[in-house]
Design an enzyme around this catalytic site. Structure first.
Site, PDB file in Angstrom:
ATOM      1  N   ASP A  84       0.810  -1.222   0.000  1.00 51.79           N
ATOM      2  CA  ASP A  84       0.000   0.000   0.000  1.00 51.79           C
ATOM      3  C   ASP A  84       0.844   1.274   0.000  1.00 51.79           C
ATOM      4  O   ASP A  84       1.885   1.344   0.650  1.00 51.79           O
ATOM      5  CB  ASP A  84      -0.900  -0.020   1.244  1.00 51.79           C
ATOM      6  CG  ASP A  84      -2.012   1.001   1.192  1.00 51.79           C
ATOM      7  OD1 ASP A  84      -2.538   1.261   0.090  1.00 51.79           O
ATOM      8  OD2 ASP A  84      -2.376   1.533   2.261  1.00 51.79           O
ATOM      9  N   HIS A  85       0.344   2.272  -0.723  1.00 49.59           N
ATOM     10  CA  HIS A  85       0.939   3.619  -0.749  1.00 49.59           C
ATOM     11  C   HIS A  85       2.445   3.587  -1.015  1.00 49.59           C
ATOM     12  O   HIS A  85       3.249   4.159  -0.286  1.00 49.59           O
ATOM     13  CB  HIS A  85       0.640   4.368   0.555  1.00 49.59           C
ATOM     14  CG  HIS A  85      -0.729   4.985   0.567  1.00 49.59           C
ATOM     15  ND1 HIS A  85      -1.049   6.106  -0.159  1.00 49.59           N
ATOM     16  CD2 HIS A  85      -1.866   4.610   1.198  1.00 49.59           C
ATOM     17  CE1 HIS A  85      -2.325   6.402   0.031  1.00 49.59           C
ATOM     18  NE2 HIS A  85      -2.843   5.507   0.836  1.00 49.59           N
ATOM     19  N   GLY A 212      -8.905   6.087   3.761  1.00 55.15           N
ATOM     20  CA  GLY A 212      -9.309   6.882   4.914  1.00 55.15           C
ATOM     21  C   GLY A 212     -10.647   6.463   5.480  1.00 55.15           C
ATOM     22  O   GLY A 212     -11.368   7.286   6.056  1.00 55.15           O
ATOM     23  N   ASN A 233     -10.342   0.690   2.386  1.00 56.38           N
ATOM     24  CA  ASN A 233      -9.100   0.605   3.154  1.00 56.38           C
ATOM     25  C   ASN A 233      -9.312   1.089   4.583  1.00 56.38           C
ATOM     26  O   ASN A 233      -9.859   2.180   4.789  1.00 56.38           O
ATOM     27  CB  ASN A 233      -8.010   1.460   2.505  1.00 56.38           C
ATOM     28  CG  ASN A 233      -7.492   0.868   1.208  1.00 56.38           C
ATOM     29  OD1 ASN A 233      -8.086  -0.033   0.639  1.00 56.38           O
ATOM     30  ND2 ASN A 233      -6.376   1.395   0.740  1.00 56.38           N
TER      31      ASN A 233
END
Length: 286
Positions: A84-85, A212, A233
């Site tokens: 992720d990210h 978020g 998420n």
């Protein structure tokens, strides 16, 4: 059971008009709690390891990834592993050999043209490795220790026309959209722009992802899934549960030194949070 893929879980969720939940994990207790919660409600789940979690581990991806894979292989429900990210190409290139079936490549901080170019290059590499890839367009904010973004600020939201072009030109498999949520929220007060979500869902033919989500109330999450979100998420909600359980235990037993005593309660609290979230989302039964 063997690891499944994020792409397969998202496709199945879309067909069932539900959403697959993707939980960020930092410790082994997070991993175990996510799987236990999913098993309680018999729902598939995605384990997410973020670039920030890798930094916390001294920059080493494999220790947590290997633990997650091992735990997933003993799970009674389908489990996928998602990176992720990711902003570092060095980290991106480790994904395929570490058990991950998908990556969220995060170039959203860059101006549009640079975001598109970086994402297109990441997609080319990822698809050659058989990886499903997610990107972000818009400003969800709240990452890397910064305060949560004003999700209602001008220019923060994902523009449907721009998103249509971005998806077509980049070749991404899914898109994280900015519709009013923000990372790292510790209160569930986010108000989503459901009209915008409707326009994005109509404009795009790839799955939409909500980041978020810890700050989004249950009714808003339910409406978001009904409106086209197929991957949700969650990270901060688990950390709130973990930290709250530890604080309560140590406040009552300040003499305690064995971490197993309070980590057991923390894991149980996270398990309850996972199960509750999956039930709220109407996650497809495994």
């Amino acid at each position: 059971m063997p690891l499944t893929t994020t792409g397969d879980l998202v496709t199945a969720a879309a067909a069932a008009r539900s959403a697959v939940a993707s939980f960020n994990v930092i410790t082994l207790e997070h991993v175990e709690a996510v799987i236990a919660g999913a098993e309680q409600v018999r729902a598939p789940v995605v384990l997410q390891v973020s670039e920030n979690a890798v930094k916390f581990r001294g920059g080493h991806l494999l220790p947590l990834a290997r633990a997650a894979v091992a735990a997933a292989e003993h799970a009674a429900v389908p489990v996928a592993l998602h990176l992720d990210h990711v902003q570092s190409d060095t980290l991106l290139y480790q994904a395929a050999d570490a058990g991950f079936s998908s990556v969220m490549y995060d170039a959203a901080r860059l101006p549009y043209a640079e975001n598109l170019a970086a994402t297109r290059a990441a997609v080319t590499w990822a698809h050659a490795q058989g990886l499903w890839i997610e990107a972000e367009l818009g400003q969800i904010g709240g990452k890397n220790g910064r305060p949560p973004l004003d999700a209602h600020a001008p220019g923060a939201r994902t523009d449907p026309d721009e998103a249509r072009v971005f998806v077509a030109d980049s070749g991404v498999d899914a898109l994280a959209v900015a519709i009013g949520s923000s990372h790292a929220m510790t209160t569930r007060t986010a108000a989503l722009d459901h009209a915008l979500l409707g326009r994005l869902s109509a404009a795009l033919d790839v799955p939409l992802v909500l980041h978020g989500s810890s700050g989004v109330p249950d009714d808003e999450l339910t409406a978001a899934v009904a409106g086209g979100i197929t991957k949700v998420n969650i990270g901060t909600a688990l950390n709130i549960a973990l930290t709250g359980a530890i604080r309560e235990f140590l406040a009552e037993r300040p003499e305690a030194v064995d971490p197993r005593s309070y980590l057991t309660l923390a894991r149980q609290a996270m398990t309850r949070a996972v199960a509750r979230t999956l039930q709220t989302l109407g996650a497809a039964t495994a």
